[in-house]
Scaffold this motif. Structure first.
Motif, mmCIF file in Angstrom:
data_model
loop_
_atom_site.group_PDB
_atom_site.id
_atom_site.type_symbol
_atom_site.label_atom_id
_atom_site.label_comp_id
_atom_site.label_asym_id
_atom_site.label_seq_id
_atom_site.Cartn_x
_atom_site.Cartn_y
_atom_site.Cartn_z
ATOM 1 N N ILE A 1 0.721 -1.347 -0.107
ATOM 2 C CA ILE A 1 0.119 -0.013 -0.059
ATOM 3 C C ILE A 1 0.900 1.329 0.030
ATOM 4 N N ILE A 2 2.010 1.021 0.102
ATOM 5 C CA ILE A 2 2.819 2.199 0.170
ATOM 6 C C ILE A 2 4.049 2.252 -1.045
ATOM 7 N N THR B 1 3.308 -8.910 10.018
ATOM 8 C CA THR B 1 2.165 -8.723 10.623
ATOM 9 C C THR B 1 0.892 -9.256 9.692
ATOM 10 N N SER C 1 13.893 6.954 10.645
ATOM 11 C CA SER C 1 12.487 7.229 11.040
ATOM 12 C C SER C 1 11.773 6.984 9.892
ATOM 13 N N LYS C 2 12.190 7.230 8.511
ATOM 14 C CA LYS C 2 11.039 7.031 7.590
ATOM 15 C C LYS C 2 11.157 5.568 7.206
ATOM 16 N N LYS C 3 12.184 4.766 7.484
ATOM 17 C CA LYS C 3 12.136 3.177 7.365
ATOM 18 C C LYS C 3 11.143 2.799 8.687
ATOM 19 N N GLY C 4 11.357 3.524 9.402
ATOM 20 C CA GLY C 4 10.295 2.934 10.776
ATOM 21 C C GLY C 4 8.942 3.204 10.595
ATOM 22 N N LEU C 5 8.698 4.325 9.917
ATOM 23 C CA LEU C 5 7.382 4.650 9.947
ATOM 24 C C LEU C 5 6.685 3.861 8.777
ATOM 25 N N GLU C 6 7.527 3.628 7.703
ATOM 26 C CA GLU C 6 7.189 2.619 6.407
ATOM 27 C C GLU C 6 6.902 1.354 7.166
ATOM 28 N N ALA C 7 7.448 0.591 7.996
ATOM 29 C CA ALA C 7 7.143 -0.610 8.886
ATOM 30 C C ALA C 7 5.848 -0.354 9.692
ATOM 31 N N ILE C 8 5.820 0.750 10.208
ATOM 32 C CA ILE C 8 4.427 1.039 11.085
ATOM 33 C C ILE C 8 3.062 0.763 9.865
ATOM 34 N N VAL C 9 3.334 1.456 8.884
ATOM 35 C CA VAL C 9 2.173 1.398 8.131
ATOM 36 C C VAL C 9 2.022 0.292 7.353
ATOM 37 N N GLU C 10 3.117 -0.560 7.018
ATOM 38 C CA GLU C 10 3.014 -1.767 6.409
ATOM 39 C C GLU C 10 4.241 -2.597 6.580
ATOM 40 N N ASP C 11 4.078 -3.640 7.155
ATOM 41 C CA ASP C 11 5.331 -4.711 7.287
ATOM 42 C C ASP C 11 4.811 -5.979 6.610
#
Lengths: 195, 435
Positions: free
Chosen positions: B71-72, B110, B97-107
């Motif tokens: 989705i991203i 999960t 931080s960008k990589k971290g937030l990408e992981a929060i939106v879609e990993d």
């Protein structure tokens, strides 16, 4: 059975979130889906452990700091509006700028707000300045045990000196912004959600 | 009394039909073609439904959740390109931080612990994620489907399951009374196979076995990807295995105790499971005896949603012996077999299984593998995992399935930290030398 529903109607306060964050309705529906997937026990909010479960985040050296940014003021839970508010900082900058209405608050994904987000990753005590120690702490997080104290202190010295203009030994927000004025923040801190 | 007589007559006719049409053929491994007919009708109905939905959808723009696309927009370039590359800069924190937030939106992990999203609706309420009201005819078919599934199929399946399990317990206990000889082995195989076939019919299972020539042999270890407890049922319908697992209480415990009387399965007490050496020793002893059935192990350790294969735990690959990999892939169109143990307990899971259309899956037996010279258990495990992923058409991930419940170990962070340090200090020291 209700957990399967992803229609826009099921998101509370959809309109106000849309205005505040600038996300499209389609993106918000996707993010709501994701929020529900992370909220394993269907509590309606996320706590730190829910975010710590994400493998790719747990191996990120700044993972803990990023998680903290979702829980301002020492709170223990974040609801969907709060979740999206943080993510909104990484929304790509709107192409059509035009003249912005000065009465409207600055959009969450403006260059300044992106920089503020990054600043608070460094400035843990929220005093508006990145002290020498705070800089060292972040560096230590990113390199782990791979680098000696001495080398790390040297790097910290150099970085603080380069950015510090008024000579107070710390980097204020404006100094931070100035040192990054040539950097393409809009591209480095943007995540594009595909339709 | 007429009502009572009538009820008894209906019940006995029903049971006779079940006996003749389902139980007897199961005992002989023969199929009467009734399930095939059912599947044909089902496939035609679903195709019709898909066409109707597509026609209806063209008029409006409906969000199409593509199950495989992200989705991203991801920038997969390595760390060196994402960072300034020479010395530490203030902006380096942005990359993380960008990589971290990408992981929060879609990993990628999960999403593997929840059921796969379907591309088109299969007329089950539970998969109705995005599909809105299309037409009256479609709704009628859906209502008909609900009636058929809950009022016709469910009682039949529950009856069969009940019969199957009781036969298993009684049969294995009886066979267990015999002394250890070839008759006992043959009878225990017959009992196991018959009851498994009955249980598979209880789920309206249609299974295609490929490459039967590579079926696991005695004295080997069979390794497969894990999606649900039904995997065991599917594999044991085509061959007998010695199972490995913890001793449970309740119904499972009764079944386990009965089964072990007829044929040597390896059940561990909970306390024994903690002692890895003990476990390995017992398993080694089992495979050393060439007359014993192959062991069945699921190295992922937990149920994954059948879109990917996660890390294989190395314990199974340290025992030695020949490994027979097996890939199992379910067709999600007819029923979702994934057991989300945090969402459903065993009973509600079985009920969901019994009220789906059918369980359709493919099983691929693969050529045996052994550990090569100079290959350690982890590399061997990864090799087997890749083979199974390719055969089954699944994505391969190196994450641990244990992430479903537990946090990631801190040691994994070190890899990223090492990479970063190499960049800033490796170059930094060079710079200082030039000074």
């Amino acid at each position: 059975m209700g957990s399967c529903s992803s229609h826009a109607a099921s998101i509370p306060d959809l309109d106000s979130i849309r205005r505040e964050t600038g996300f499209s309705q389609a993106s918000l529906v996707r993010l709501y889906h994701r929020f529900q997937a992370l909220d394993k026990n269907q509590k309606g909010y996320l706590c730190r452990t829910d975010l710590q479960q994400i493998g790719a985040l747990a191996v990120n050296p700044l993972g803990d700091r990023i998680i903290e940014s979702f829980f301002p003021n020492g709170s223990y839970s974040v609801d969907f509006p709060g979740f999206v508010r943080v993510l909104a900082h990484f929304r790509p900058v709107d192409e059509y700028t035009g003249v912005r209405d000065p009465k409207e608050p600055e959009p969450l994904n403006s260059r300044m707000n992106k920089l503020r987000f990054a600043f608070q990753l460094y400035d843990q005590d929220r005093d508006g300045k990145i002290s020498w120690h705070e800089m060292l702490q972040v560096l230590r997080l990113m390199v782990g045990v791979q680098v000696t104290d001495e080398q790390l202190e040297n790097i910290t010295d150099r970085t603080v000196q380069e950015a510090d203009e008024d000579g107070d030994g710390a980097v204020s927000f404006l100094e931070f912004v100035k040192s990054l004025e040539k950097m393409n923040i809009e591209q480095k801190m943007s995540i594009r959600i595909l339709k | 009394m007429e009502g009572g007589d009538l009820a008894v007559k209906i019940l006995s006719t029903w049971l006779t039909l079940v006996l003749v049409l389902i139980l007897l053929p199961s005992a002989f491994g023969v199929s009467l073609g009734i399930s095939e007919l059912y599947m044909k009708i089902l496939v035609k109905t679903l195709e019709w439904a898909t066409l109707r939905i597509e026609k209806g959808v063209q008029k409006e723009s409906v969000l199409k959740n593509s199950a495989s696309g992200g989705i991203i927009q991801r920038d997969e370039s390595p760390m060196e390109k994402g960072l300034s590359g020479r010395d530490f800069e203030l902006s380096d924190a942005f990359y993380f931080s960008k990589k971290g937030l990408e992981a929060i939106v879609e990993d990628e992990v999960t999403q593997r612990f929840s059921s796969e999203e379907l591309v088109s609706w299969n007329l089950l309420t539970r998969t109705n994620v995005n599909f809105q009201y299309i037409s009256l005819r479609l709704t009628m078919v859906w209502v008909l489907g609900v009636i058929v599934r809950y009022c016709v199929l469910l009682p039949l399946r529950v009856t069969l399951a009940f019969i199957g399990i009781s036969l298993l317990v009684i049969g294995t206990t009886l066979v267990g009374q015999l002394p250890d000889n070839s008759l006992k082995t043959w009878l225990s195989e017959l009992v196991h196979l018959t009851c498994c076939r009955i249980c598979v019919r209880a789920l309206s299972g249609t299974i295609h076995y490929h490459n039967k020539q590579y079926r696991p042999q005695k004295g080997g270890i069979c390794v497969a990807n894990h999606t649900s407890p039904i995997d065991v049922l599917i594999l044991t319908t085509d061959g007998c295995y010695a199972m490995v697992g913890q001793v449970h209480g309740g119904l499972m415990g009764i079944i386990q105790r009965a089964m072990v009387k007829a044929c040597p399965h390896v059940w561990f007490e909970r306390s024994e499971m903690k002692d890895r050496h003990q476990v390995t020793k017992r398993l080694k002893e089992h495979i050393a005896d060439k007359k014993k059935l192959p062991i069945l192990i699921f190295p992922e350790g937990t149920c994954i949603n059948n879109t990917s294969v996660m890390m294989f735990k190395k314990g199974s690959f340290e025992i030695g012996g020949t490994i027979y990999p097996v890939a199992i892939k379910y067709n999600p169109q007819f029923g979702d077999a994934f057991w989300n143990s945090s969402k459903y307990n065993m009973v509600s899971y079985l009920l969901r299984m019994m009220t789906s259309w059918a369980i359709v899956c493919d099983v691929w037996y693969m050529p045996p593998m052994i550990r090569e010279e100079g290959e350690d258990a982890v590399q061997f495990a990864n090799r087997v995992k890749s083979a199974i992923a390719i055969q089954g058409g699944l994505t391969e991930l190196s994450w641990d399935g244990g992430l479903k419940r537990a946090k990631v170990k801190d040691t994994f962070k070190e890899e990223q930290q090492k990479n970063y340090s190499k960049m800033i200090v490796g170059n930094g020291s060079l710079n200082s030398q030039l000074d």
